[in-house]
Design a protein around this motif. Structure first.
Motif, PDB file in Angstrom:
ATOM      1  N   SER A  37      23.633   5.723  16.351  1.00 50.76           N
ATOM      2  CA  SER A  37      25.036   5.327  16.490  1.00 50.76           C
ATOM      3  C   SER A  37      25.415   4.228  15.485  1.00 50.76           C
ATOM      4  N   THR A  38      24.493   3.341  15.138  1.00 50.17           N
ATOM      5  CA  THR A  38      24.826   2.284  14.174  1.00 50.17           C
ATOM      6  C   THR A  38      25.026   2.860  12.784  1.00 50.17           C
ATOM      7  N   GLU A  39      24.213   3.845  12.414  1.00 45.37           N
ATOM      8  CA  GLU A  39      24.385   4.478  11.107  1.00 45.37           C
ATOM      9  C   GLU A  39      25.726   5.194  11.031  1.00 45.37           C
ATOM     10  N   VAL A  40      26.105   5.830  12.107  1.00 41.14           N
ATOM     11  CA  VAL A  40      27.393   6.521  12.149  1.00 41.14           C
ATOM     12  C   VAL A  40      28.511   5.506  12.001  1.00 41.14           C
ATOM     13  N   LEU A  41      28.404   4.416  12.730  1.00 45.69           N
ATOM     14  CA  LEU A  41      29.430   3.391  12.676  1.00 45.69           C
ATOM     15  C   LEU A  41      29.514   2.789  11.271  1.00 45.69           C
ATOM     16  N   GLN A  42      28.370   2.504  10.660  1.00 47.19           N
ATOM     17  CA  GLN A  42      28.369   1.951   9.299  1.00 47.19           C
ATOM     18  C   GLN A  42      28.986   2.931   8.307  1.00 47.19           C
ATOM     19  N   THR A  43      28.671   4.189   8.453  1.00 45.95           N
ATOM     20  CA  THR A  43      29.230   5.207   7.562  1.00 45.95           C
ATOM     21  C   THR A  43      30.735   5.296   7.740  1.00 45.95           C
ATOM     22  N   MET A  44      31.169   5.282   8.985  1.00 47.54           N
ATOM     23  CA  MET A  44      32.612   5.370   9.256  1.00 47.54           C
ATOM     24  C   MET A  44      33.334   4.142   8.693  1.00 47.54           C
ATOM     25  N   LEU A  45      32.731   2.970   8.836  1.00 45.56           N
ATOM     26  CA  LEU A  45      33.346   1.766   8.299  1.00 45.56           C
ATOM     27  C   LEU A  45      33.399   1.818   6.773  1.00 45.56           C
ATOM     28  N   ALA A  46      32.354   2.330   6.162  1.00 41.67           N
ATOM     29  CA  ALA A  46      32.324   2.451   4.710  1.00 41.67           C
ATOM     30  C   ALA A  46      33.403   3.415   4.224  1.00 41.67           C
ATOM     31  N   VAL A  47      33.541   4.524   4.907  1.00 37.54           N
ATOM     32  CA  VAL A  47      34.567   5.502   4.544  1.00 37.54           C
ATOM     33  C   VAL A  47      35.949   4.881   4.713  1.00 37.54           C
ATOM     34  N   HIS A  48      36.144   4.145   5.821  1.00 41.51           N
ATOM     35  CA  HIS A  48      37.432   3.504   6.072  1.00 41.51           C
ATOM     36  C   HIS A  48      37.728   2.468   4.985  1.00 41.51           C
ATOM     37  N   GLY A  49      36.716   1.702   4.593  1.00 39.83           N
ATOM     38  CA  GLY A  49      36.884   0.708   3.537  1.00 39.83           C
ATOM     39  C   GLY A  49      37.219   1.349   2.205  1.00 39.83           C
ATOM     40  N   MET A  50      36.548   2.451   1.902  1.00 40.75           N
ATOM     41  CA  MET A  50      36.835   3.155   0.652  1.00 40.75           C
ATOM     42  C   MET A  50      38.259   3.696   0.650  1.00 40.75           C
ATOM     43  N   ARG A  51      38.704   4.173   1.777  1.00 42.38           N
ATOM     44  CA  ARG A  51      40.081   4.680   1.865  1.00 42.38           C
ATOM     45  C   ARG A  51      41.067   3.553   1.580  1.00 42.38           C
ATOM     46  N   LYS A  52      40.809   2.369   2.141  1.00 42.65           N
ATOM     47  CA  LYS A  52      41.709   1.235   1.909  1.00 42.65           C
ATOM     48  C   LYS A  52      41.722   0.850   0.428  1.00 42.65           C
ATOM     49  N   VAL A  53      40.554   0.851  -0.193  1.00 44.66           N
ATOM     50  CA  VAL A  53      40.470   0.464  -1.592  1.00 44.66           C
ATOM     51  C   VAL A  53      41.216   1.460  -2.466  1.00 44.66           C
ATOM     52  N   TYR A  54      41.023   2.725  -2.211  1.00 45.56           N
ATOM     53  CA  TYR A  54      41.615   3.762  -3.062  1.00 45.56           C
ATOM     54  C   TYR A  54      43.002   4.196  -2.609  1.00 45.56           C
ATOM     55  N   GLN A  55      43.512   3.609  -1.553  1.00 46.44           N
ATOM     56  CA  GLN A  55      44.809   4.014  -1.011  1.00 46.44           C
ATOM     57  C   GLN A  55      45.913   3.840  -2.046  1.00 46.44           C
ATOM     58  N   ASP A  56      45.961   2.706  -2.704  1.00 45.42           N
ATOM     59  CA  ASP A  56      47.019   2.448  -3.674  1.00 45.42           C
ATOM     60  C   ASP A  56      46.537   2.609  -5.112  1.00 45.42           C
ATOM     61  N   MET A  57      45.399   3.221  -5.321  1.00 40.16           N
ATOM     62  CA  MET A  57      44.831   3.360  -6.651  1.00 40.16           C
ATOM     63  C   MET A  57      45.179   4.748  -7.193  1.00 40.16           C
ATOM     64  N   TYR A  58      45.849   4.733  -8.320  1.00 38.39           N
ATOM     65  CA  TYR A  58      46.211   5.974  -8.988  1.00 38.39           C
ATOM     66  C   TYR A  58      45.643   5.930 -10.399  1.00 38.39           C
ATOM     67  N   ILE A  59      45.556   7.070 -11.042  1.00 36.64           N
ATOM     68  CA  ILE A  59      44.957   7.156 -12.370  1.00 36.64           C
ATOM     69  C   ILE A  59      45.725   6.293 -13.365  1.00 36.64           C
ATOM     70  N   ASP A  60      47.043   6.188 -13.214  1.00 37.73           N
ATOM     71  CA  ASP A  60      47.832   5.341 -14.107  1.00 37.73           C
ATOM     72  C   ASP A  60      47.430   3.876 -13.960  1.00 37.73           C
ATOM     73  N   LYS A  61      47.184   3.453 -12.726  1.00 35.59           N
ATOM     74  CA  LYS A  61      46.766   2.077 -12.489  1.00 35.59           C
ATOM     75  C   LYS A  61      45.381   1.827 -13.068  1.00 35.59           C
ATOM     76  N   VAL A  62      44.508   2.817 -12.954  1.00 40.82           N
ATOM     77  CA  VAL A  62      43.164   2.686 -13.511  1.00 40.82           C
ATOM     78  C   VAL A  62      43.247   2.565 -15.029  1.00 40.82           C
ATOM     79  N   ASP A  63      44.064   3.418 -15.666  1.00 35.67           N
ATOM     80  CA  ASP A  63      44.230   3.340 -17.122  1.00 35.67           C
ATOM     81  C   ASP A  63      44.801   1.990 -17.534  1.00 35.67           C
ATOM     82  N   GLU A  64      45.750   1.492 -16.775  1.00 33.68           N
ATOM     83  CA  GLU A  64      46.348   0.191 -17.065  1.00 33.68           C
ATOM     84  C   GLU A  64      45.316  -0.926 -16.923  1.00 33.68           C
ATOM     85  N   LEU A  65      44.498  -0.827 -15.878  1.00 32.68           N
ATOM     86  CA  LEU A  65      43.459  -1.830 -15.654  1.00 32.68           C
ATOM     87  C   LEU A  65      42.438  -1.818 -16.787  1.00 32.68           C
ATOM     88  N   VAL A  66      42.022  -0.640 -17.210  1.00 35.81           N
ATOM     89  CA  VAL A  66      41.071  -0.512 -18.316  1.00 35.81           C
ATOM     90  C   VAL A  66      41.682  -1.088 -19.597  1.00 35.81           C
TER      91      VAL A  66
END
Length: 185
Positions: free
Chosen positions: A63-92
Motif C-alpha cells: 500500500s505504501t508503494e501504491v501511495l508513493q506512486t500515486m503521489l508522484a503521478v499527482h505531482g507530475m500532473r501539477k508540474v506539467y499542468q501549465d507546461m506547454y511546448i511553447d513555454k519549454v522553447d521559451e525557457l530553453v
C-alpha cells in the motif's frame, strides 16, 4: 474471375475480393478498412497488455508503494499542468541567453586589463634607465657592507735570489720546441 492467393494471415474465402465479388473501388476500400481495423486491434491489444501489467503490479505492490506512486503521478500532473511546448522553447531560449551573457562576463573578466597602452616607448626606456642607475647607486653604496669571502692564502714567495741554474732549463725547453717544429715541417 481470378482467385486471390492464400498467404499468411489470410484465410480462404475472406479476402476483400471474395466478400465484394469484384476487384474494384469497393474492394480497395474494404482492404483499407481492414488495415485500419488491424492497426486499431494492435493498439487495443497493446493497451490491454499495459493495463493488465499495471493492474498486476498494483495488486502485488504494498500500500505504501501504491501511495508513493500515486503521489508522484499527482505531482507530475501539477508540474506539467501549465507546461506547454511553447513555454519549454521559451525557457530553453532564456537559458541559452543567460549562458551567453555569463560567457561574455567570463570573457571580460579573464581579459588582462592594460592601463596606459598609450605610453610612449621613449618615456618607458628613460624610466628603465633611471631605475637601473638607482639600483647601481644602491649597490655601490653598500659595497663595503657585503659579506666578504675569506681571503685566499697564496703560496709563500721566497725573498732570496734564485740560483743561476734555472736559466738553462728554459733554454732546454726552447731547444726542444725548435726540434719539434723542424720535425713537424
Amino acid at each position: 474471375m481470378p482467385q486471390e492467393k492464400e498467404g499468411p494471415g489470410r484465410e480462404a474465402g475472406t479476402s476483400a475480393c471474395d466478400i465484394h465479388g469484384v476487384a474494384g473501388p469497393a474492394a480497395l476500400q474494404a482492404v483499407r478498412r481492414q488495415k485500419r481495423l488491424e492497426q486499431h486491434l494492435a493498439q487495443t491489444d497493446g493497451t490491454l497488455f499495459t493495463l493488465e501489467f499495471q493492474r498486476e503490479a498494483i495488486k502485488n505492490a504494498t500500500s505504501t508503494e501504491v501511495l508513493q506512486t500515486m503521489l508522484a503521478v499527482h505531482g507530475m500532473r501539477k508540474v506539467y499542468q501549465d507546461m506547454y511546448i511553447d513555454k519549454v522553447d521559451e525557457l530553453v531560449s532564456d537559458i541559452t541567453e543567460q549562458q551567453e551573457v555569463a560567457q561574455q562576463i567570463s570573457d571580460a573578466i579573464s581579459q588582462p586589463v592594460c592601463f596606459g597602452d598609450d605610453l610612449d616607448e621613449d618615456e618607458l626606456s628613460e624610466e628603465l634607465k633611471e631605475l637601473e642607475q638607482e639600483k647601481l647607486a644602491r649597490e655601490l653604496l653598500y659595497v663595503g657592507h657585503k659579506e666578504e669571502e675569506p681571503p685566499v692564502k697564496l703560496a709563500h714567495v721566497p725573498s732570496a735570489q734564485l740560483p743561476a741554474g734555472s736559466a738553462p732549463e728554459v733554454d732546454e725547453d726552447n731547444e726542444a720546441l725548435k726540434q719539434l717544429a723542424v720535425w713537424v715541417s
